[in-house]
Write a protein that holds these residues in place. Structure first.
Motif, PDB file in Angstrom:
ATOM      1  N   GLY A  37      26.333 -20.612  56.638  1.00 28.51           N
ATOM      2  CA  GLY A  37      25.819 -20.000  57.709  1.00 28.51           C
ATOM      3  C   GLY A  37      24.205 -19.365  57.797  1.00 28.51           C
ATOM      4  O   GLY A  37      23.572 -19.308  58.807  1.00 28.51           O
ATOM      5  N   VAL A 154      42.346 -12.646  53.235  1.00 28.21           N
ATOM      6  CA  VAL A 154      41.551 -13.570  52.616  1.00 28.21           C
ATOM      7  C   VAL A 154      42.399 -14.407  51.557  1.00 28.21           C
ATOM      8  O   VAL A 154      43.402 -14.081  50.822  1.00 28.21           O
ATOM      9  CB  VAL A 154      40.516 -12.613  51.700  1.00 28.21           C
ATOM     10  N   ALA A 194      33.754 -20.332  52.309  1.00 36.62           N
ATOM     11  CA  ALA A 194      33.318 -21.705  52.410  1.00 36.62           C
ATOM     12  C   ALA A 194      32.770 -22.227  51.227  1.00 36.62           C
ATOM     13  O   ALA A 194      33.013 -23.627  51.083  1.00 36.62           O
ATOM     14  CB  ALA A 194      32.121 -21.788  53.572  1.00 36.62           C
TER      15      ALA A 194
HETATM   16  C1  LIG Z   1      36.610 -14.725  52.727  1.00 34.02           C
HETATM   17  C2  LIG Z   1      35.271 -14.719  53.129  1.00 34.02           C
HETATM   18  O1  LIG Z   1      34.293 -14.011  52.823  1.00 34.02           O
HETATM   19  N1  LIG Z   1      35.036 -15.660  54.108  1.00 34.02           N
HETATM   20  C3  LIG Z   1      33.866 -16.154  54.820  1.00 34.02           C
HETATM   21  C4  LIG Z   1      33.962 -17.291  55.406  1.00 34.02           C
HETATM   22  C5  LIG Z   1      32.442 -18.020  55.983  1.00 34.02           C
HETATM   23  C6  LIG Z   1      31.684 -18.284  54.998  1.00 34.02           C
HETATM   24  O2  LIG Z   1      31.865 -18.458  53.802  1.00 34.02           O
HETATM   25  O3  LIG Z   1      30.439 -18.517  55.356  1.00 34.02           O
HETATM   26  P1  LIG Z   1      29.021 -18.641  54.591  1.00 34.02           P
HETATM   27  O4  LIG Z   1      28.942 -19.654  53.868  1.00 34.02           O
HETATM   28  O5  LIG Z   1      28.020 -18.654  55.749  1.00 34.02           O
HETATM   29  O6  LIG Z   1      28.711 -17.504  53.915  1.00 34.02           O
HETATM   30  C7  LIG Z   1      33.280 -15.074  55.857  1.00 34.02           C
HETATM   31  O7  LIG Z   1      34.370 -14.383  56.576  1.00 34.02           O
HETATM   32  O8  LIG Z   1      32.145 -14.789  55.889  1.00 34.02           O
END
Ligand SMILES: CC(=O)N[C@@H](CCC(=O)OP(=O)(O)O)C(=O)O
Ligand SMILES: Nc1ncnc2c1ncn2[C@@H]1O[C@H](COP(=O)(O)OP(=O)(O)O)[C@@H](O)[C@H]1O
Length: 307
Positions: A37, A154, A194
């Motif tokens: 992200g 989670v 992710a």
């Molecule tokens: C459990 C957990 O932390 N899930 C992440 C899922 C999205 C993610 O991992 O996004 P990035 O790769 O952009 O960090 C969250 O909610 O932010």
């Protein structure tokens, strides 16, 4: 063709032919690309990412995209008046927050990437880990200071079913996966990091490469004090380093270790802010970032471009 035109075309032919050894090496191989992200900074970068993935597809590789969306989820939670809190690098996910996480990942970020990829043809198909049991998870309770902590919805991955992704690949499609899982024990939907999801999929698919695109150049040796990037490390070296790592790098490097130990040839963390960084990594020996390889890999010259 005039002599002048022939001469102008020659460097382009040279560039194409330089990619030949890599095209041969990667032909038919699966590459899991995690698009973080934080790397989705602007429209140009996202469009260049889509071009690179489609290029890999047409070059005979089998790209599988797993996307993140951490900052996008935080912004949406903020709009819903829900405060974002992280424990052990993972988002504390209440039931209400889970609805937002699912909406942002599957309904916004995934849809946008699918749309960008499909500007180049009928290629991308989006799915979440819930589809066809692709990712099954159970409630994850991290240990913090010796105690198990409840961080809500989670998920910890318990099983991967690669059937749907493999069927899409066999059909010449590009799967785009959101890191949401379904539990078999309690029927709940879980939020999975992710990076962790991408690494588990790479190992289960028997991928050749896991490529993690983020917003730094790679794994810094002494972050945040210096910007010296560790260019290559073995699984054992990484394992020794893990306890020292912090925040976003923890799931990324744990994922790289899991992937390489699970049979993936190389796991790389690269700078998603650099346009066409995927092509540089795959088709040139100018690979940048951090590369993790298995312990037993024999050493030799030119390894940065060897995967
Ligand atoms: C459990 C957990 O932390 N899930 C992440 C899922 C999205 C993610 O991992 O996004 P990035 O790769 O952009 O960090 C969250 O909610 O932010
Ligand atoms: N040793 C390290 N090297 C590089 N980045 C690090 C390190 N330790 C922590 N980080 C942090 O990890 C972040 C990347 O992880 P994250 O924010 O989860 O990004 P993404 O959205 O791409 O998954 C970097 O921006 C940096 O702030």
């Amino acid at each position: 063709m005039s002599t002048t035109r022939k001469h102008t075309a020659l460097p382009k032919a040279q560039i194409l032919i330089e990619a030949l050894p890599w095209l041969v090496r990667h032909n038919g191989k699966t590459v899991v690309i995690k698009f973080g992200g934080n790397a989705m900074i602007d429209e140009d970068l996202k469009a260049a990412f889509a071009q690179d993935v489609v290029f890999l597809h047409h070059a005979g590789l089998k790209p599988v995209v797993v996307h993140g969306g951490g900052p996008q989820i935080s912004a949406a939670l903020d709009q819903h008046g829900i405060v974002s809190e992280f424990k052990a690098g993972l988002r504390v996910t209440t039931e209400d927050a889970m609805d937002v996480v699912r909406m942002v990942l599957a309904g916004q970020v995934q849809r946008e990437l699918v749309g960008l990829l499909n500007q180049h043809g009928p290629l991308a198909v989006g799915l979440t880990g819930e589809d066809a049991h692709t990712i099954t998870a159970t409630k994850h309770q991290p240990e913090i200071d010796g105690e198990l902590v409840d961080i809500g919805r989670v998920g910890e991955i318990t099983a991967i079913d690669t059937g749907a992704i493999e069927a899409l690949l066999a059909d010449g499609r590009i799967p785009v996966v959101s890191s949401i899982a379904r539990s078999q024990d309690d029927g709940h939907v879980y939020n999975v990091n992710a990076d962790t999801a991408a690494a588990a999929l790479a190992a289960a698919l028997g991928a050749e490469t896991l490529m993690v695109l983020t917003d730094v150049e790679g794994l810094y040796e002494d972050w945040p004090n210096s910007d010296e990037v560790i260019s290559r490390l073995t699984a054992s070296e990484l394992e020794r380093l893990l306890p020292e790592l912090s925040s976003g790098m923890v799931p990324k490097m744990e994922g790289c270790l899991h992937a390489v130990r699970g049979g993936v040839t190389t796991a790389r963390v690269i700078d998603g802010r650099v346009q066409h960084s995927i092509l540089l990594e795959i088709f040139t020996d100018e690979g940048i970032g951090t590369m993790v390889v298995a312990d037993e890999k024999p050493e030799g010259p030119g390894e940065q471009g060897e995967s």
